[in-house]
Design a protein around this motif. Structure first.
Motif, PDB file in Angstrom:
ATOM      1  N   LEU A 102      24.059 -30.455 -29.278  1.00 59.29           N
ATOM      2  CA  LEU A 102      24.937 -31.612 -29.303  1.00 59.29           C
ATOM      3  C   LEU A 102      24.129 -32.871 -29.016  1.00 59.29           C
ATOM      4  O   LEU A 102      23.332 -32.897 -28.075  1.00 59.29           O
ATOM      5  CB  LEU A 102      26.042 -31.463 -28.251  1.00 59.29           C
ATOM      6  CG  LEU A 102      26.904 -30.201 -28.351  1.00 59.29           C
ATOM      7  CD1 LEU A 102      27.781 -30.061 -27.121  1.00 59.29           C
ATOM      8  CD2 LEU A 102      27.749 -30.231 -29.610  1.00 59.29           C
ATOM      9  N   VAL A 103      24.351 -33.899 -29.803  1.00 59.87           N
ATOM     10  CA  VAL A 103      23.643 -35.162 -29.611  1.00 59.87           C
ATOM     11  C   VAL A 103      24.644 -36.304 -29.663  1.00 59.87           C
ATOM     12  O   VAL A 103      25.291 -36.522 -30.696  1.00 59.87           O
ATOM     13  CB  VAL A 103      22.558 -35.368 -30.691  1.00 59.87           C
ATOM     14  CG1 VAL A 103      21.853 -36.703 -30.459  1.00 59.87           C
ATOM     15  CG2 VAL A 103      21.557 -34.225 -30.669  1.00 59.87           C
ATOM     16  N   CYS A 144      29.397 -37.548 -31.489  1.00 56.51           N
ATOM     17  CA  CYS A 144      28.671 -36.362 -31.062  1.00 56.51           C
ATOM     18  C   CYS A 144      28.366 -35.544 -32.303  1.00 56.51           C
ATOM     19  O   CYS A 144      29.288 -35.074 -32.976  1.00 56.51           O
ATOM     20  CB  CYS A 144      29.496 -35.561 -30.069  1.00 56.51           C
ATOM     21  SG  CYS A 144      28.732 -34.017 -29.529  1.00 56.51           S
ATOM     22  N   ALA A 145      27.088 -35.417 -32.602  1.00 56.26           N
ATOM     23  CA  ALA A 145      26.659 -34.620 -33.745  1.00 56.26           C
ATOM     24  C   ALA A 145      26.374 -33.210 -33.266  1.00 56.26           C
ATOM     25  O   ALA A 145      25.587 -33.008 -32.342  1.00 56.26           O
ATOM     26  CB  ALA A 145      25.423 -35.238 -34.376  1.00 56.26           C
ATOM     27  N   ALA A 146      27.015 -32.247 -33.904  1.00 48.40           N
ATOM     28  CA  ALA A 146      26.884 -30.855 -33.493  1.00 48.40           C
ATOM     29  C   ALA A 146      26.115 -30.068 -34.531  1.00 48.40           C
ATOM     30  O   ALA A 146      26.347 -30.203 -35.738  1.00 48.40           O
ATOM     31  CB  ALA A 146      28.264 -30.236 -33.295  1.00 48.40           C
ATOM     32  N   SER A 147      25.207 -29.247 -34.035  1.00 43.39           N
ATOM     33  CA  SER A 147      24.479 -28.309 -34.883  1.00 43.39           C
ATOM     34  C   SER A 147      24.751 -26.917 -34.332  1.00 43.39           C
ATOM     35  O   SER A 147      24.437 -26.627 -33.182  1.00 43.39           O
ATOM     36  CB  SER A 147      22.982 -28.612 -34.846  1.00 43.39           C
ATOM     37  OG  SER A 147      22.259 -27.637 -35.569  1.00 43.39           O
ATOM     38  N   VAL A 148      25.373 -26.082 -35.173  1.00 46.41           N
ATOM     39  CA  VAL A 148      25.820 -24.775 -34.698  1.00 46.41           C
ATOM     40  C   VAL A 148      25.107 -23.673 -35.462  1.00 46.41           C
ATOM     41  O   VAL A 148      25.166 -23.632 -36.694  1.00 46.41           O
ATOM     42  CB  VAL A 148      27.340 -24.619 -34.852  1.00 46.41           C
ATOM     43  CG1 VAL A 148      27.780 -23.248 -34.371  1.00 46.41           C
ATOM     44  CG2 VAL A 148      28.061 -25.723 -34.104  1.00 46.41           C
ATOM     45  N   ALA A 149      24.438 -22.812 -34.731  1.00 45.45           N
ATOM     46  CA  ALA A 149      23.845 -21.605 -35.308  1.00 45.45           C
ATOM     47  C   ALA A 149      24.449 -20.451 -34.548  1.00 45.45           C
ATOM     48  O   ALA A 149      23.971 -20.049 -33.488  1.00 45.45           O
ATOM     49  CB  ALA A 149      22.325 -21.637 -35.159  1.00 45.45           C
ATOM     50  N   THR A 190      40.758 -41.806 -27.463  1.00 43.83           N
ATOM     51  CA  THR A 190      41.214 -40.870 -28.482  1.00 43.83           C
ATOM     52  C   THR A 190      40.058 -39.985 -28.906  1.00 43.83           C
ATOM     53  O   THR A 190      39.005 -40.488 -29.324  1.00 43.83           O
ATOM     54  CB  THR A 190      41.760 -41.604 -29.714  1.00 43.83           C
ATOM     55  OG1 THR A 190      42.820 -42.483 -29.316  1.00 43.83           O
ATOM     56  CG2 THR A 190      42.302 -40.611 -30.731  1.00 43.83           C
ATOM     57  N   ILE A 191      40.252 -38.677 -28.800  1.00 42.31           N
ATOM     58  CA  ILE A 191      39.255 -37.720 -29.257  1.00 42.31           C
ATOM     59  C   ILE A 191      39.645 -37.265 -30.660  1.00 42.31           C
ATOM     60  O   ILE A 191      40.827 -37.067 -30.947  1.00 42.31           O
ATOM     61  CB  ILE A 191      39.132 -36.517 -28.295  1.00 42.31           C
ATOM     62  CG1 ILE A 191      37.984 -35.601 -28.698  1.00 42.31           C
ATOM     63  CG2 ILE A 191      40.447 -35.747 -28.199  1.00 42.31           C
ATOM     64  CD1 ILE A 191      37.694 -34.498 -27.668  1.00 42.31           C
ATOM     65  N   SER A 192      38.656 -37.130 -31.520  1.00 51.59           N
ATOM     66  CA  SER A 192      38.945 -36.657 -32.864  1.00 51.59           C
ATOM     67  C   SER A 192      37.716 -35.938 -33.419  1.00 51.59           C
ATOM     68  O   SER A 192      36.597 -36.149 -32.955  1.00 51.59           O
ATOM     69  CB  SER A 192      39.346 -37.814 -33.779  1.00 51.59           C
ATOM     70  OG  SER A 192      38.290 -38.751 -33.918  1.00 51.59           O
ATOM     71  N   GLU A 206      30.796 -30.933 -37.878  1.00 53.63           N
ATOM     72  CA  GLU A 206      29.574 -31.418 -37.257  1.00 53.63           C
ATOM     73  C   GLU A 206      29.737 -32.672 -36.421  1.00 53.63           C
ATOM     74  O   GLU A 206      28.798 -33.101 -35.762  1.00 53.63           O
ATOM     75  CB  GLU A 206      28.505 -31.703 -38.340  1.00 53.63           C
ATOM     76  CG  GLU A 206      27.965 -30.484 -39.039  1.00 53.63           C
ATOM     77  CD  GLU A 206      28.890 -30.014 -40.143  1.00 53.63           C
ATOM     78  OE1 GLU A 206      28.922 -28.804 -40.417  1.00 53.63           O
ATOM     79  OE2 GLU A 206      29.611 -30.862 -40.732  1.00 53.63           O
ATOM     80  N   THR A 207      30.911 -33.306 -36.454  1.00 55.48           N
ATOM     81  CA  THR A 207      31.039 -34.616 -35.816  1.00 55.48           C
ATOM     82  C   THR A 207      32.298 -34.726 -34.987  1.00 55.48           C
ATOM     83  O   THR A 207      33.402 -34.512 -35.477  1.00 55.48           O
ATOM     84  CB  THR A 207      31.038 -35.727 -36.879  1.00 55.48           C
ATOM     85  OG1 THR A 207      29.916 -35.567 -37.756  1.00 55.48           O
ATOM     86  CG2 THR A 207      30.948 -37.095 -36.209  1.00 55.48           C
TER      87      THR A 207
END
Length: 120
Positions: free
Chosen positions: A4-5, A22-27, A72-74, A79-80
């Motif tokens: 997470l960045v 928040c950029a997410a990278s999921v493996a 507000t969370i969305s 990925e975002t």
């Protein structure tokens, strides 16, 4: 594994707005809908506080009273994650983190490095 960045922090005057990303990278063997997401903040000398939560599986959303109606969370896509913050107050100042956990686990396992928000 999840990385997470965060980005989008900065300095703003009281009453202003910021949008954190928040950029997410999921493996992972799991679907992105298996991960519950949250935004947390921590001010110097204070405990970490969750300011927003999102349960993708059922669309559930959580805000504490301190930010309800202003934040507000969305989730734009897998990925975002965003946190829109309006009517900011000096007490909103702190380091903001996005976090993720598998929804059937109680603790947030994955954390970003944080982005600083300063409201004056």
């Amino acid at each position: 594994h999840v990385q997470l960045v965060e980005s989008g922090g900065g300095s703003v005057q009281a009453g202003g707005s910021l949008r954190l990303s928040c950029a997410a990278s999921v493996a992972s063997e799991y679907d992105d809908s298996d991960y519950c997401l949250g935004w947390f903040r921590q001010a110097p000398g204070k405990e970490r506080e969750r300011v927003a939560g999102l349960w993708p599986g059922n669309g559930g959303i959580y805000y504490p009273d301190t930010v309800k109606g202003r934040f507000t969370i969305s989730k734009a896509n897998a990925e975002t994650l965003y946190l829109q913050m309006n009517i900011l107050k000096p007490e909103d100042t702190g380091m903001y983190y996005c976090a993720a956990r598998l929804c059937w686990r109680s603790d947030f396992t994955y954390w970003g490095q944080g982005t600083q928000v300063t409201v004056s």
